[in-house]
Every structure is written in C-alpha cells, then in structure tokens.
Write a protein that holds these residues in place. Sequence first.
Motif, PDB file in Angstrom:
ATOM      1  N   ASN A 150      -0.740  22.849  -0.194  1.00 28.26           N
ATOM      2  CA  ASN A 150      -1.388  22.014   0.823  1.00 28.26           C
ATOM      3  C   ASN A 150      -1.154  20.531   0.585  1.00 28.26           C
ATOM      4  OD1 ASN A 150      -3.147  23.434   2.933  1.00 28.26           O
ATOM      5  ND2 ASN A 150      -3.563  24.603   1.082  1.00 28.26           N
ATOM      6  N   VAL A 151      -1.297  20.109  -0.661  1.00 24.73           N
ATOM      7  CA  VAL A 151      -1.140  18.687  -0.975  1.00 24.73           C
ATOM      8  C   VAL A 151       0.322  18.268  -0.830  1.00 24.73           C
ATOM      9  CG1 VAL A 151      -1.387  16.918  -2.771  1.00 24.73           C
ATOM     10  CG2 VAL A 151      -3.216  18.587  -2.391  1.00 24.73           C
ATOM     11  N   ARG A 152       1.244  19.119  -1.250  1.00 23.13           N
ATOM     12  CA  ARG A 152       2.672  18.796  -1.064  1.00 23.13           C
ATOM     13  C   ARG A 152       2.986  18.602   0.422  1.00 23.13           C
ATOM     14  NH1 ARG A 152       5.231  22.644  -5.448  1.00 23.13           N
ATOM     15  NH2 ARG A 152       5.641  21.094  -7.054  1.00 23.13           N
ATOM     16  N   HIS A 153       2.484  19.501   1.251  1.00 27.31           N
ATOM     17  CA  HIS A 153       2.703  19.384   2.698  1.00 27.31           C
ATOM     18  C   HIS A 153       2.146  18.044   3.206  1.00 27.31           C
ATOM     19  CE1 HIS A 153       2.604  20.252   7.000  1.00 27.31           C
ATOM     20  NE2 HIS A 153       1.349  19.859   6.972  1.00 27.31           N
ATOM     21  N   HIS A 154       0.953  17.716   2.786  1.00 28.32           N
ATOM     22  CA  HIS A 154       0.297  16.471   3.194  1.00 28.32           C
ATOM     23  C   HIS A 154       1.129  15.253   2.763  1.00 28.32           C
ATOM     24  CE1 HIS A 154      -2.908  13.522   3.834  1.00 28.32           C
ATOM     25  NE2 HIS A 154      -2.768  13.146   2.578  1.00 28.32           N
ATOM     26  N   MET A 155       1.582  15.249   1.508  1.00 27.23           N
ATOM     27  CA  MET A 155       2.349  14.105   1.005  1.00 27.23           C
ATOM     28  C   MET A 155       3.684  13.980   1.743  1.00 27.23           C
ATOM     29  SD  MET A 155       1.499  14.011  -3.120  1.00 27.23           S
ATOM     30  CE  MET A 155       2.340  15.534  -3.502  1.00 27.23           C
ATOM     31  N   GLU A 156       4.342  15.103   1.998  1.00 24.50           N
ATOM     32  CA  GLU A 156       5.622  15.065   2.719  1.00 24.50           C
ATOM     33  C   GLU A 156       5.433  14.540   4.136  1.00 24.50           C
ATOM     34  OE1 GLU A 156       7.259  19.014   2.312  1.00 24.50           O
ATOM     35  OE2 GLU A 156       7.386  18.777   0.128  1.00 24.50           O
ATOM     36  N   GLU A 157       4.389  14.991   4.790  1.00 24.27           N
ATOM     37  CA  GLU A 157       4.093  14.512   6.139  1.00 24.27           C
ATOM     38  C   GLU A 157       3.833  13.006   6.133  1.00 24.27           C
ATOM     39  OE1 GLU A 157       2.102  17.524   9.176  1.00 24.27           O
ATOM     40  OE2 GLU A 157       0.614  16.248   8.202  1.00 24.27           O
ATOM     41  N   GLU A 158       3.049  12.553   5.172  1.00 20.43           N
ATOM     42  CA  GLU A 158       2.781  11.115   5.073  1.00 20.43           C
ATOM     43  C   GLU A 158       4.079  10.347   4.863  1.00 20.43           C
ATOM     44  OE1 GLU A 158      -1.727  10.340   3.450  1.00 20.43           O
ATOM     45  OE2 GLU A 158      -0.134  10.412   1.941  1.00 20.43           O
ATOM     46  N   GLU A 159       4.875  10.789   3.896  1.00 23.02           N
ATOM     47  CA  GLU A 159       6.075  10.039   3.537  1.00 23.02           C
ATOM     48  C   GLU A 159       7.148  10.077   4.621  1.00 23.02           C
ATOM     49  OE1 GLU A 159       7.308  11.401  -0.342  1.00 23.02           O
ATOM     50  OE2 GLU A 159       5.447  10.688  -1.263  1.00 23.02           O
TER      51      GLU A 159
ATOM     52  N   ALA B 209       0.822  -1.219   0.000  1.00 26.24           N
ATOM     53  CA  ALA B 209       0.000   0.000   0.000  1.00 26.24           C
ATOM     54  C   ALA B 209       0.852   1.264   0.000  1.00 26.24           C
ATOM     55  CB  ALA B 209      -0.932  -0.011   1.214  1.00 26.24           C
ATOM     56  N   ILE B 210       1.912   1.279   0.769  1.00 26.27           N
ATOM     57  CA  ILE B 210       2.754   2.477   0.845  1.00 26.27           C
ATOM     58  C   ILE B 210       3.481   2.707  -0.471  1.00 26.27           C
ATOM     59  CG2 ILE B 210       4.800   3.462   1.974  1.00 26.27           C
ATOM     60  CD1 ILE B 210       3.704   2.235   4.616  1.00 26.27           C
ATOM     61  N   VAL B 211       3.963   1.652  -1.086  1.00 26.75           N
ATOM     62  CA  VAL B 211       4.617   1.779  -2.401  1.00 26.75           C
ATOM     63  C   VAL B 211       3.629   2.358  -3.415  1.00 26.75           C
ATOM     64  CG1 VAL B 211       5.660   0.482  -4.320  1.00 26.75           C
ATOM     65  CG2 VAL B 211       6.309  -0.052  -1.958  1.00 26.75           C
ATOM     66  N   LEU B 212       2.398   1.869  -3.403  1.00 28.61           N
ATOM     67  CA  LEU B 212       1.378   2.351  -4.335  1.00 28.61           C
ATOM     68  C   LEU B 212       1.046   3.824  -4.090  1.00 28.61           C
ATOM     69  CD1 LEU B 212      -1.036  -0.728  -4.310  1.00 28.61           C
ATOM     70  CD2 LEU B 212       0.589  -0.097  -6.114  1.00 28.61           C
TER      71      LEU B 212
ATOM     72  N   PRO C  66       6.401   5.622   7.670  1.00 30.79           N
ATOM     73  CA  PRO C  66       7.313   4.774   8.464  1.00 30.79           C
ATOM     74  C   PRO C  66       6.629   4.157   9.694  1.00 30.79           C
ATOM     75  CG  PRO C  66       8.424   6.806   7.821  1.00 30.79           C
ATOM     76  CD  PRO C  66       6.974   6.962   7.443  1.00 30.79           C
ATOM     77  N   GLN C  67       5.756   4.908  10.344  1.00 32.09           N
ATOM     78  CA  GLN C  67       5.033   4.375  11.507  1.00 32.09           C
ATOM     79  C   GLN C  67       4.073   3.258  11.082  1.00 32.09           C
ATOM     80  OE1 GLN C  67       3.439   8.260  12.686  1.00 32.09           O
ATOM     81  NE2 GLN C  67       4.336   7.903  14.709  1.00 32.09           N
ATOM     82  N   VAL C  68       3.400   3.470   9.961  1.00 33.69           N
ATOM     83  CA  VAL C  68       2.452   2.469   9.462  1.00 33.69           C
ATOM     84  C   VAL C  68       3.205   1.204   9.045  1.00 33.69           C
ATOM     85  CG1 VAL C  68       0.792   1.945   7.625  1.00 33.69           C
ATOM     86  CG2 VAL C  68       0.702   4.157   8.789  1.00 33.69           C
ATOM     87  N   ARG C  69       4.327   1.375   8.346  1.00 39.67           N
ATOM     88  CA  ARG C  69       5.106   0.211   7.900  1.00 39.67           C
ATOM     89  C   ARG C  69       5.583  -0.599   9.106  1.00 39.67           C
ATOM     90  NH1 ARG C  69       6.563  -1.549   3.527  1.00 39.67           N
ATOM     91  NH2 ARG C  69       6.431   0.336   2.269  1.00 39.67           N
TER      92      ARG C  69
END
Length: 166
Positions: free
Chosen positions: A108-117, A5-8, A122-125
């Motif tokens: 906004n979306v860039r911030h969101h994606m950076e926070e996720e990545e 899921a994270i790779v996708l 890493p926490q989810v993985r």
Amino acid sequence: MSTDAIVLLKKDHQEIRKVFTAFEKTGDKAYVEKGKLVDRMIELLTVHTYLENEVMYPRVRELLPELEDDVLESYEEHHVADLLVMELVGMKPEHERFAPKTTVLIENVRHHMEEEEQEWFPQVREGLGRKALQEIGAAMEEARKKAPRKPSQPGALKKTIDAVLA
C-alpha cells in the motif's frame, strides 16, 4: 541542504523503501530482525505521514485547490496505512499474520509513494514553484523536530484515532 518539500519527501521515501527491502530479504524465521525492521518502518511512516498531513497536504489544498481530490485520496491512503500500523504495533513478529500484514502495508505504501512521485509531485512542483516548495519544506523540517515517532504519541495518536473512527 535543500528545503524543497518534494526533495525532502522523496528522501523520506528512499529511506522507507530501504527498510521495506530489508524486511523482504529477511528469512521466514528471522523474527527478531523482522520486529526491529517493522519498528523502524513504523517510526519512519509515523514521522512522514505527520509531515504530509500537518504541513504539506494542508498547504497544497490551500494553494492548489484543483488538487483537492488528490489530497483527499492521499489522506485515505494514510488512513489505511495507519490502521495496519496500529495492528502491527500490538502484534508479535512470530504471529502468523505479522509478515503478511507487513507485506500489505508495504504494498500500500509503495503504491502511495509511486503515485505521489509519478503523478502528484510533478503537478505540485509546476503549480507551486520553487519558492513556495522551499517555504513548505522549511516548515516540514521545523515540524520534523516535534513530530511523533510512535503511533501512541500525541500528534500521531489523534491521527490514529481519527483513522479508526472515520
């Protein structure tokens, strides 16, 4: 191809970033090109947020309750993006606020994606492991087949209405 899921999701992020960069490189008066790029951006974001909202976030909430606050913040970030997208859908590229509104969406979306990545993935993985992430990824790929491509389509429309009324 991996169904992790994270790779996708990271692959989606790369594609979205490419469209953002293309938009930023267009000239001030390149209205037709800007309109096409925003249409593509909206399609990519509609599919991506659908997959996260309908598959990834609910599964993470269920399996990793300690990440509940992060998931709720992500829903709110999607909410802000949904509102901007709905305003852009009805706006002509020549409108004086079209490019600035798109820029705010991109930021906004860039911030969101950076926070996720950087933080969330890493926490989810670590919390879920490979097998669970592959199962979630397979469910996301299945959902992608029926995912809305426009905010006006049924799956996205409910999300959009929820965003506007929330």
